[in-house]
Design a protein around this motif. Structure first.
Motif, PDB file in Angstrom:
ATOM      1  N   SER A 156      38.620  43.192  32.830  1.00 28.42           N
ATOM      2  CA  SER A 156      39.741  42.516  32.157  1.00 28.42           C
ATOM      3  C   SER A 156      40.931  43.443  32.015  1.00 28.42           C
ATOM      4  N   SER A 157      40.674  44.711  31.707  1.00 26.51           N
ATOM      5  CA  SER A 157      41.777  45.665  31.556  1.00 26.51           C
ATOM      6  C   SER A 157      42.444  45.928  32.893  1.00 26.51           C
ATOM      7  N   ARG A 187      44.951  43.156  33.517  1.00 23.75           N
ATOM      8  CA  ARG A 187      46.164  43.362  32.708  1.00 23.75           C
ATOM      9  C   ARG A 187      47.005  44.491  33.279  1.00 23.75           C
ATOM     10  N   THR A 241      48.776  43.293  36.500  1.00 18.01           N
ATOM     11  CA  THR A 241      49.808  42.306  36.207  1.00 18.01           C
ATOM     12  C   THR A 241      51.054  42.986  35.618  1.00 18.01           C
ATOM     13  N   SER A 242      50.867  44.032  34.847  1.00 19.08           N
ATOM     14  CA  SER A 242      51.997  44.675  34.173  1.00 19.08           C
ATOM     15  C   SER A 242      52.817  45.539  35.110  1.00 19.08           C
TER      16      SER A 242
END
Length: 414
Positions: A404-405, A408, A411-412
């Motif tokens: 999950s990290s 993120r 995406t960032s």
């Protein structure tokens, strides 16, 4: 690169009135790869070979060997590939579904969705792609079809399609479609050529993998599963060419966070013109540049994953040691690696275990496996959870959280 044809669409009598349109549609038929391998720009080939050198050194320079985290990398790639098809499932559910696949008929596992089961099948297909299909004497159409069957067991129709398909627009006709792949009559010839190129292509491994993927997605040979099968073929080629062992690069995880760029680059690949014209080379360059950019990010993600898993393992060691210091007299501490220590080493590959699966994994009696799992629960490393009727599971949420990290993080920075 290929050419657009013209076909007259005759409506299906079973279609609703609004779908009974007659008109001309334009399917795209790509050039053969094995028969007419494209000539590529020298700087693109040089870049691909430089990236390959980095991949070959990754296992040696990573915090832990890639083969030791192959299961984690397979899971990350399967999650990314499935999410591109709209299958969004929490990583921990995927871990449960993956465990259920290998648990056998005597173990009842519950608590995961149909979507998680589909991702688990994707993991199985990826593993098959980098072992059975990659290690075969040649890559065959039947070998590629076997990947679709693994993804879609019991599907009404597997293998090369027999009807015209299309992407976007109406479900009843292709007249307003975003893309129309080749007619069904051309699929057999195109897939035979693709299998030959995937087996014997003259280009460097990354170029070959990128071209195989783009060609497969252009052919759209199946009526379902094209995206996921096409992405597994990237890893088939890389495994066959010896770039990686059992591990894969999380390329689909990168594609997932760049969907518009991915579609734009694949669309460019379908440019019309002679195979080695300047227009064709420009179109190829656009797709392969995007693909190589994605691989570079995927390599860094693999490097980050291995470092994070190594750091997580160190934190587990600290927690287990602290727990033992609180509860065990110094003279009674084990000097040899215990079953608990060995179980810790396996958690990145198997974040969901049971007493039975741990006993099998470590080749110890079930009672010893249960005691090790319970010690890790007491140390705050595993969580106990009922995962089925009469089945207690032990889960590592921290391993799943790394996936999950990663999403993120990607995406960032895209």
């Amino acid at each position: 690169m290929g050419r657009y044809g013209e076909q007259l669409w005759s409506p299906d009598p079973a279609a609703p009135l609004r779908g009974r349109r007659v008109g001309v549609y334009r399917p795209y038929c790509p050039d053969l790869l094995a028969s007419y391998p494209p000539v590529l720009q020298e700087d693109l080939v040089s870049r691909a070979m430089a990236i390959e050198a980095g991949i070959r050194s990754l296992s040696a320079t990573a915090a832990v060997g890639l083969d030791r985290v192959a299961g984690f990398l397979l899971r990350s790639e399967a999650i990314g590939s499935s999410r591109m098809e709209g299958i969004r499932v929490a990583p921990q559910q995927v871990a449960l579904a993956e465990f259920a696949v290998g648990a056998g008929p005597d173990t009842v596992v519950e608590g995961f969705s149909t979507g998680a089961r589909r991702v688990a099948r994707n993991i199985t297909a990826l593993r098959q792609a980098v072992t059975d299909v990659a290690r075969a004497g040649t890559i065959t159409v039947d070998g590629i079809v076997s990947l679709q069957r693994t993804l879609l067991p019991g599907h009404r129709s597997t293998g090369p399609r027999t009807v015209q398909t299309w992407l976007g627009g109406s479900e009843w006709n292709p007249l307003d479609a975003a893309f129309i792949p080749p007619p069904a009559s051309a699929v057999g010839r195109l897939m035979a050529d693709l299998a030959t190129y995937a087996s014997e292509g003259p280009h460097p491994p990354l170029i070959q993998a990128g071209l195989v993927h783009a060609q497969f997605e252009t052919i759209q040979p199946f009526d379902d599963g094209n995206g996921r099968v096409g992405r597994t073929l990237i890893h088939t080629v890389l495994a066959r060419r010896g770039l990686l062992g059992r591990a894969v690069l999380p390329v689909s995880l990168v594609f997932m966070t760049r969907p518009r760029e991915y579609v734009r680059a694949l669309t460019a690949f379908c440019h019309e013109g002679p195979p080695n014209s300047m227009v064709a080379r420009t179109a190829l360059n656009q797709w392969l540049t995007f693909f190589l950019d994605a691989v570079v990010v995927a390599v860094e993600e693999a490097r980050t994953f291995t470092a994070e898993l190594a750091e997580l393992r160190r934190s587990w060691d600290v927690r287990l040691s602290a727990f033992r210091n609180r509860t065990t007299a110094p003279r009674n501490r084990p000097w040899e690696p215990s079953v608990s220590d060995r179980l810790l080493a396996a958690l990145s590959e198997s974040p969901v275990i049971t007493e039975v699966s741990a006993a099998r994994l470590l080749d110890v009696p079930p009672q010893a496996a249960w005691a090790a799992a319970e010690e890790l629960v007491a140390a705050g490393i595993l969580r106990r959870r009922q995962i089925g009727r009469g089945t207690i599971g032990y889960l590592s949420r921290e391993v799943s959280d790394l996936l999950s990290s990663a999403e993120r993080r990607l995406t960032s920075v895209k």
